[in-house]
Design a protein around this motif. Structure first.
Motif, mmCIF file in Angstrom:
data_model
loop_
_atom_site.group_PDB
_atom_site.id
_atom_site.type_symbol
_atom_site.label_atom_id
_atom_site.label_comp_id
_atom_site.label_asym_id
_atom_site.label_seq_id
_atom_site.Cartn_x
_atom_site.Cartn_y
_atom_site.Cartn_z
ATOM 1 N N LEU A 421 0.938 -1.363 0.111
ATOM 2 C CA LEU A 421 0.042 -0.070 -0.089
ATOM 3 C C LEU A 421 0.909 1.139 -0.062
ATOM 4 O O LEU A 421 0.708 2.593 -0.465
ATOM 5 N N SER A 422 1.764 0.886 0.754
ATOM 6 C CA SER A 422 2.674 3.060 0.800
ATOM 7 C C SER A 422 3.547 3.129 -0.290
ATOM 8 O O SER A 422 3.278 3.843 -0.464
ATOM 9 N N MET A 423 4.188 2.025 -1.083
ATOM 10 C CA MET A 423 4.947 1.929 -2.254
ATOM 11 C C MET A 423 4.249 2.705 -3.199
ATOM 12 O O MET A 423 4.040 3.305 -3.659
ATOM 13 N N ASP A 424 3.228 2.119 -3.461
ATOM 14 C CA ASP A 424 1.172 2.202 -4.766
ATOM 15 C C ASP A 424 1.403 3.998 -4.080
ATOM 16 O O ASP A 424 0.960 4.164 -5.502
ATOM 17 N N HIS A 426 2.528 6.108 -2.675
ATOM 18 C CA HIS A 426 3.462 7.404 -2.640
ATOM 19 C C HIS A 426 3.822 6.833 -4.014
ATOM 20 O O HIS A 426 4.225 8.058 -4.584
ATOM 21 N N MET A 427 4.616 6.163 -4.752
ATOM 22 C CA MET A 427 4.422 6.297 -6.194
ATOM 23 C C MET A 427 3.173 6.570 -6.832
ATOM 24 O O MET A 427 3.802 8.250 -8.179
ATOM 25 N N LEU A 428 1.957 6.792 -7.158
ATOM 26 C CA LEU A 428 1.329 6.803 -7.442
ATOM 27 C C LEU A 428 1.029 8.584 -7.407
ATOM 28 O O LEU A 428 0.888 9.656 -8.422
ATOM 29 N N VAL A 429 0.880 9.298 -5.640
ATOM 30 C CA VAL A 429 0.854 10.630 -5.835
ATOM 31 C C VAL A 429 2.745 10.641 -6.419
ATOM 32 O O VAL A 429 2.304 12.629 -7.092
ATOM 33 N N ALA A 430 3.489 10.856 -6.026
ATOM 34 C CA ALA A 430 4.871 11.197 -6.166
ATOM 35 C C ALA A 430 5.280 11.784 -7.619
ATOM 36 O O ALA A 430 5.961 12.615 -8.634
ATOM 37 N N CYS A 484 0.706 3.741 6.992
ATOM 38 C CA CYS A 484 0.615 4.985 7.074
ATOM 39 C C CYS A 484 1.149 6.147 7.626
ATOM 40 O O CYS A 484 1.219 7.578 7.431
ATOM 41 N N GLU A 485 1.787 5.480 8.656
ATOM 42 C CA GLU A 485 3.389 6.388 9.301
ATOM 43 C C GLU A 485 4.132 6.761 7.963
ATOM 44 O O GLU A 485 4.146 8.127 8.197
ATOM 45 N N GLU A 486 4.558 5.942 7.580
ATOM 46 C CA GLU A 486 5.747 6.177 6.233
ATOM 47 C C GLU A 486 5.289 7.280 5.122
ATOM 48 O O GLU A 486 5.814 8.263 4.520
ATOM 49 N N LEU A 487 3.349 7.027 5.249
ATOM 50 C CA LEU A 487 2.616 8.108 3.617
ATOM 51 C C LEU A 487 2.529 9.028 4.586
ATOM 52 O O LEU A 487 3.388 10.205 4.027
ATOM 53 N N ARG A 488 2.582 9.473 6.108
ATOM 54 C CA ARG A 488 2.345 10.397 7.202
ATOM 55 C C ARG A 488 4.004 11.385 6.755
ATOM 56 O O ARG A 488 3.815 12.770 6.014
ATOM 57 N N THR A 489 4.927 10.543 7.089
ATOM 58 C CA THR A 489 5.887 11.341 6.968
ATOM 59 C C THR A 489 6.767 11.250 5.229
ATOM 60 O O THR A 489 7.522 12.932 5.621
ATOM 61 N N SER A 490 6.405 10.630 4.829
ATOM 62 C CA SER A 490 7.768 11.182 3.625
ATOM 63 C C SER A 490 6.383 12.129 2.436
ATOM 64 O O SER A 490 6.357 12.917 2.016
ATOM 65 N N ILE A 491 5.070 11.829 2.667
ATOM 66 C CA ILE A 491 4.742 12.806 1.674
ATOM 67 C C ILE A 491 4.658 14.253 2.342
ATOM 68 O O ILE A 491 4.186 14.937 1.726
ATOM 69 N N LEU A 492 4.534 14.422 3.892
ATOM 70 C CA LEU A 492 4.281 15.551 4.195
ATOM 71 C C LEU A 492 5.176 15.987 4.147
ATOM 72 O O LEU A 492 5.229 17.433 3.950
ATOM 73 N N SER A 493 6.218 15.235 4.782
ATOM 74 C CA SER A 493 7.628 16.059 4.671
ATOM 75 C C SER A 493 8.373 16.583 3.200
ATOM 76 O O SER A 493 8.722 17.330 2.803
ATOM 77 N N ARG A 494 7.660 15.786 1.718
ATOM 78 C CA ARG A 494 8.311 16.181 0.329
ATOM 79 C C ARG A 494 7.177 17.686 0.435
ATOM 80 O O ARG A 494 7.566 17.706 -0.766
#
Length: 721
Positions: A421-424, A426-430, A484-494
């Motif tokens: 879930l996290s990788m999919d 993150h890749m989609l949004v990024a 969820c934690e990875e999405l929150r930290t990676s997307i919000l920081s980026r």
């Protein structure tokens, strides 16, 4: 260069003195530039031959000008009509007319039209060869451009002089025919210049000598005809060959830019791959042509001061812009729109599109490749299609559901549970945001907003679908907490701008997964606390099976990312202490004498075992260690005056404790009514001094007694003691 061809000469008109004599046409033979005219009656030593001119122009037309624009043809017709009106005026007015009116400029791209006009005339005229033995037509055909122009200029000068000397007063028709012949030869020379320009970027290579001579001819014409004559004589009118050369460059660029994917507009259903291939071919062609201009064409023109690089660069830029706008009208779907925008912004717009810069850019910047309104429309269409990104998130959900159906535990990567879930996500949004950012900052911001909104709606939908499935387990819950934690930290920081929309749903989903993770453990541990503070509790080792379950549970927490693993572990720690105290403070048959002392010792041992176990598991909630220990000390305190000290320690350590909890603890100890009243009064004052007012909240995260419910009957029972 092309060799002369066999021609059939047309009819010839002699000098005005022999206008009434009939002439016999020359026999078909190979006309050479050294042919001599037998008639010597012409005053200027020349005889005009339209037949030769038509044949020479026809050869040039077949070689280079196979297509002539309708615009040029119509302009030539208008020019011809104006020229013949001037001739008619001269014929009508006769010698008294004085001079002819100027005729408009004839475009140089009308080679076929010139041939038609020449072939339909009443008679043919031919320029007499000069001393070097070649006619103007042959010089043009052989691309001896400067020699042809110089010969034409001499004829023009001679004809103007004869007109001024009133040579043609008795026969103005002869002047009209000779003037027409000169004009047609000028147009033929201009057409040859256009042919040379169109051949320049062909596969045969660049003839630097021809280009240099072309530039000298243009300069020579500008010097010969600097401005329109005051008397309006059309013979000396400027030919504007520099503008004609620039127009030829523009048409050449348009013709070459239209070669790649000429039939794509009718095959738009091929999708983004077809458009991408077309644009790739277009980029290769434009890059190759402009590099050829920079390396070969520009040096050839440079000696004559021609700004070839800037003219070609602007011509290709204009042609590419026109082609791109045509493609934009036929583009369909998010993929094609993105391919078009990306090529314009990142391929063509790249600083190294032409390779290392060898020539400076134009003094004035090039206009936008796409007009602002066209660019805005493409971005708007792209974002409209991008709004369908919700379907992409639905596909991610379906992939996760397929994993649930397989009943397999999630993978462990670098010691943590891992869900796709996290990788999919993150890749989609990024990828969408990165791609849009490569086009423009505005499109990047719009794309980020669309993706953020779609993700914010997807997270609770995914949470609901998972919790309703049969796949809920410690490994899967841990994996989705990590996701969820990875999405929150990676997307919000980026992308800091997404915090407002994504922080809330992601934190809510994480807390929900943590809650369900704890609920499973709590359901297993809850029955084990029922024995606390009973007589069986005094003789049984009830704590070991409970802590064994906790240890097994924390094995899953070790594969959960921080700080969520620590938060969950502390929550388990708090749950164990809270449930222990809740069972101890329930109204039941109380201990007496020796049982109370044994109960105090048992409770003290349990408190130490719980503290040691959680400390070994890594729990940082050391603030919980005093709770059970203080109650155990109050229960077993033999010196009653020290009970007040233990209560003070308890209140200071846990500000959320209330009067009902104090009453329940005193009930375990069985003190007299007066001492109970004294202790209650003292603790009440202490609670007020510590918290400010009764009922004040405990420090954040230090909530223990507030969640322990003491039955109201206990207060009544204590009051009656």
């Amino acid at each position: 260069m092309p060799s002369p061809q066999t021609e059939t000469p047309g009819l010839e008109l002699q000098s005005p003195k022999e206008a009434e004599e009939s002439q016999t046409p020359a026999q078909g033979s190979r006309r050479t530039s050294s042919r001599k005219e037998p008639n010597a009656h012409c005053k200027d030593g020349t005889r005009l031959g339209l037949g030769t001119l038509r044949q020479a122009f026809s050869r040039a037309s077949q070689r280079a000008l196979t297509q002539v624009s309708k615009e040029d043809t119509s302009l030539f017709r208008r020019s011809s009509c104006s020229l013949f009106r001037s001739f008619r005026q001269a014929l009508d007015e006769g010698p008294a007319a004085g001079h002819f009116q100027a005729t408009p400029e004839v475009p140089s791209g009308v080679m076929n039209g010139v041939s038609q006009q020449a072939s339909t005339g009443a008679a043919s005229e031919e320029l007499k060869p000069e001393a070097e033995g070649k006619s103007v037509a042959d010089l043009i055909t052989e691309r001896q451009l400067l020699a042809a122009f110089e010969q034409l200029l001499r004829l023009e000068t001679r004809l103007v002089a004869e007109k001024a000397s009133r040579t043609f007063e008795q026969d103005p028709t002869a002047f009209a025919r000779r003037a027409m012949d000169v004009c047609l030869h000028y147009d033929g020379l201009a057409a040859e210049l256009s042919a040379i320009v169109r051949e320049t970027l062909g596969s045969d290579g660049v003839d630097a000598a021809v280009l240099a001579e072309l530039a000298r001819v243009v300069n020579a014409e500008e010097e010969a005809h600097p401005s329109p004559p005051d008397d309006g004589d059309f013979l000396r009118t400027p030919r504007h060959w520099r503008q004609h050369w620039e127009e030829a460059v523009r048409l050449s660029a348009q013709e070459r830019v239209r070669r790649p994917g000429a039939g794509w507009a009718s095959a738009a259903a091929e999708g983004a791959s077809g458009l991408a291939q077309l644009l790739a071919e277009l980029g290769v062609l434009v890059r190759r042509d402009l590099q050829k201009v920079r390396q070969e064409v520009q040096p050839a023109y440079a000696a004559a001061g021609f700004p070839a690089w800037e003219v070609y660069l602007r011509a290709f830029h204009s042609a590419v812009a026109q082609r791109l706008q045509e493609l934009a009208r036929d583009a369909r779907g998010c993929e094609q729109l993105y391919v078009l925008l990306d090529w314009a912004a990142n391929v063509y717009g790249s600083p190294d599109f032409l390779g290392p810069p060898g020539l400076a850019l134009p003094a004035e910047p090039l206009p936008p490749l796409l007009a602002p309104d066209v660019w805005a429309r493409l971005e708007s269409d792209y974002t409209s299609f991008l709004a369908k990104i919700t379907g992409c998130f639905d596909n991610i959900l379906q992939l996760e559901q397929s994993h649930w159906a397989a009943a397999k535990d999630p993978e462990v990567l670098q010691g943590l549970y891992q869900a796709p879930l996290s990788m999919d996500v993150h890749m989609l949004v990024a990828e969408h945001v990165k791609a849009a950012g490569a086009i423009s900052a505005e499109l990047e911001a719009t794309t980020l907003r669309i993706c953020t909104r779609a993700l914010g709606l997807f997270v609770p939908r995914f949470e609901k679908a998972f919790l309703a499935s049969e796949a809920v387990s410690e490994p899967h819950l841990g994996a989705y907490i990590n996701a969820c934690e990875e999405l929150r930290t990676s997307i919000l920081s980026r992308f800091p701008g997404t915090q407002e929309e994504l922080e809330k749903p992601l934190v809510a989903a994480t807390c929900s997964f943590q809650k369900h993770l704890l609920q499973g453990l709590q359901r297993e541990l809850q029955p084990l606390f029922r024995v606390v503070c009973t007589r069986d509790w005094l003789t049984q080792d009830w704590l070991r099976p409970l802590m064994d379950k906790v240890v097994r549970f924390t094995g899953h927490l070790q594969r959960v990312a921080q700080p969520r693993a620590q938060e969950t572990l502390q929550e388990v720690h708090r749950f164990v202490v809270r449930e222990y105290l809740a069972q101890a403070l329930k109204p039941r048959k109380r201990f007496w004498a020796m049982e109370r002392m044994r109960g105090s010792q048992k409770m003290s041992l349990d408190a130490q075992a719980i503290s040691d176990t959680f400390q070994g598991l890594g729990s940082e909630a050391t603030w919980l260690d005093q709770a059970i220990q203080c109650v155990a000390e109050i229960l077993g305190e033999t010196y009653k005056d020290d009970i007040q000290r233990h209560l003070e320690t308890l209140i200071r350590s846990y500000p959320d404790i209330r009067r009902d909890h104090i009453l329940a603890i005193l009930a375990l100890r069985r003190l007299g009514c007066r001492r109970n009243q004294h202790l209650l009064q003292h603790t009440q004052d202490l609670l007020r001094s510590e918290a400010g007012v009764v009922g004040a909240e405990a420090p954040r995260g230090h909530v223990l007694f507030e969640e322990i419910k003491v039955p109201s009957a206990m207060a009544v029972r204590i009051t009656c003691i």
